[in-house]
Each structure stands twice: as C-alpha cells, then as structure tokens.
Write a protein that holds these residues in place. Structure first.
Motif, mmCIF file in Angstrom:
data_model
loop_
_atom_site.group_PDB
_atom_site.id
_atom_site.type_symbol
_atom_site.label_atom_id
_atom_site.label_comp_id
_atom_site.label_asym_id
_atom_site.label_seq_id
_atom_site.Cartn_x
_atom_site.Cartn_y
_atom_site.Cartn_z
ATOM 1 N N VAL A 34 55.937 22.545 45.768
ATOM 2 C CA VAL A 34 55.870 23.617 44.790
ATOM 3 C C VAL A 34 56.331 24.920 45.442
ATOM 4 N N VAL A 35 56.742 25.845 44.597
ATOM 5 C CA VAL A 35 57.279 27.125 45.051
ATOM 6 C C VAL A 35 56.490 28.253 44.397
ATOM 7 N N GLU A 36 56.134 29.239 45.194
ATOM 8 C CA GLU A 36 55.495 30.436 44.641
ATOM 9 C C GLU A 36 56.193 31.655 45.228
ATOM 10 N N ASP A 37 56.595 32.579 44.361
ATOM 11 C CA ASP A 37 57.318 33.778 44.794
ATOM 12 C C ASP A 37 58.521 33.417 45.673
ATOM 13 N N GLY A 38 59.193 32.343 45.309
ATOM 14 C CA GLY A 38 60.390 31.942 46.036
ATOM 15 C C GLY A 38 60.136 31.231 47.339
ATOM 16 N N GLU A 39 58.868 31.020 47.694
ATOM 17 C CA GLU A 39 58.524 30.372 48.965
ATOM 18 C C GLU A 39 57.974 28.976 48.705
ATOM 19 N N ALA A 40 58.549 27.970 49.354
ATOM 20 C CA ALA A 40 58.022 26.612 49.238
ATOM 21 C C ALA A 40 56.646 26.541 49.892
ATOM 22 N N GLN A 41 55.710 25.963 49.171
ATOM 23 C CA GLN A 41 54.369 25.762 49.723
ATOM 24 C C GLN A 41 54.387 24.403 50.422
ATOM 25 N N ASN A 42 54.852 24.412 51.656
ATOM 26 C CA ASN A 42 55.142 23.145 52.329
ATOM 27 C C ASN A 42 54.085 22.741 53.344
ATOM 28 N N ASP A 43 52.850 23.011 52.984
ATOM 29 C CA ASP A 43 51.731 22.505 53.771
ATOM 30 C C ASP A 43 51.094 21.395 52.947
ATOM 31 N N PRO A 44 51.664 20.190 53.031
ATOM 32 C CA PRO A 44 51.286 19.145 52.077
ATOM 33 C C PRO A 44 49.876 18.605 52.291
ATOM 34 N N GLY A 45 49.449 17.871 51.306
ATOM 35 C CA GLY A 45 48.215 17.122 51.464
ATOM 36 C C GLY A 45 47.098 17.538 50.551
ATOM 37 N N GLY A 46 47.305 18.474 49.671
ATOM 38 C CA GLY A 46 46.214 18.766 48.758
ATOM 39 C C GLY A 46 46.280 20.121 48.124
ATOM 40 N N SER A 47 45.156 20.529 47.613
ATOM 41 C CA SER A 47 45.126 21.720 46.779
ATOM 42 C C SER A 47 45.316 23.000 47.595
ATOM 43 N N GLY A 48 45.401 22.889 48.910
ATOM 44 C CA GLY A 48 45.707 24.055 49.723
ATOM 45 C C GLY A 48 47.111 24.565 49.510
ATOM 46 N N SER A 49 47.965 23.737 48.928
ATOM 47 C CA SER A 49 49.343 24.157 48.682
ATOM 48 C C SER A 49 49.586 24.395 47.193
ATOM 49 N N LEU A 50 48.607 24.969 46.526
ATOM 50 C CA LEU A 50 48.731 25.325 45.111
ATOM 51 C C LEU A 50 49.715 26.473 44.923
ATOM 52 N N ALA A 51 50.457 26.425 43.834
ATOM 53 C CA ALA A 51 51.326 27.541 43.454
ATOM 54 C C ALA A 51 50.935 28.022 42.064
ATOM 55 N N ALA A 52 50.879 29.338 41.902
ATOM 56 C CA ALA A 52 50.644 29.898 40.577
ATOM 57 C C ALA A 52 51.909 29.710 39.735
ATOM 58 N N VAL A 53 51.706 29.413 38.463
ATOM 59 C CA VAL A 53 52.826 29.167 37.542
ATOM 60 C C VAL A 53 52.936 30.335 36.565
#
Ligand code: SF4
Length: 106
Positions: A34-53
């Motif tokens: 997922v991407v937030e503010d143009g930055e990939a949230q690339n810390d996979p594995g769970g809800s720690g990598s949530l992106a606001a939509v």
C-alpha cells in the motif's frame, strides 16, 4: 478508512494496482504494497503497514479488495468517520473488513 496487504498471500498479479495505482504499488520483489502520501508502506506482515485512503479512492480500493485473487487486501473502517462509506460487500470479502467504533466502545 485504512488499508493493508498481507504480503504472504499476495500473488503479485497487480490487479490492485490496475484498480488504484495511487494506493497500491508493486515493488521489485513482485509483491504489492500500500502507498500513503506517495510512499510505499513496505514493512510487510500486518496492520503496522496500514495506509490511509483518501475519500476519492475508497470505492476503487474496496473494488480492488473484492477482486484480489490472494484475498489479502484488508480494510479498516472507522465507523464514526467513515459513516458514509458503503461497505456492503459479498461474503467472501466480509472477513477482510474490520469495522471499528472506538466512540461506541468508550
Ligand atoms: S490484487 Fe491482491 S494478490 Fe494481486 S497483487 Fe494486489 S494484493 Fe497481491
């Protein structure tokens, strides 16, 4: 609304990116993030990598989650804030939508 991907289940087909390239991206490993503010949230594995939509992407993100072959796109709805979101989706998708209502729980 927020969204995250369970990368362990992602097939890398890119359907989510086709539906909303502002919120989903495929990285060099061939897996979607997922991407937030143009930055990939690339810390996979769970809800720690949530992106606001952003509101303008809500519909396409829900659609992407519905068609995701890995069934690995998860959505969190903040009930008071997202009261106008129609998340009445098919039963296959229902388990991947978490509706939170912290105000009601308080
Ligand atoms: S649609 Fe689902 S399985 Fe396909 S790339 Fe996106 S997250 Fe992965």
């Amino acid at each position: 609304m927020r969204v995250w991907i369970d990368q362990d289940l992602c097939t890398g087909d890119g359907l989510c990116v086709d539906h909303c390239h502002d919120v989903f991206t495929l990285l060099e490993d061939g897996i979607a993030y997922v991407v937030e503010d143009g930055e990939a949230q690339n810390d996979p594995g769970g809800s720690g990598s949530l992106a606001a939509v952003a509101p303008k992407h809500v519909e396409s993100v829900i659609k992407a989650a519905e068609v995701c072959p890995g069934e690995c796109i998860f959505i969190e709805i903040d009930a008071p804030v997202d009261a106008d979101i129609d998340y009445d989706v098919d039963v296959r998708m229902a388990g991947r939508i978490d509706v939170r209502d912290d105000e009601a729980a308080a």
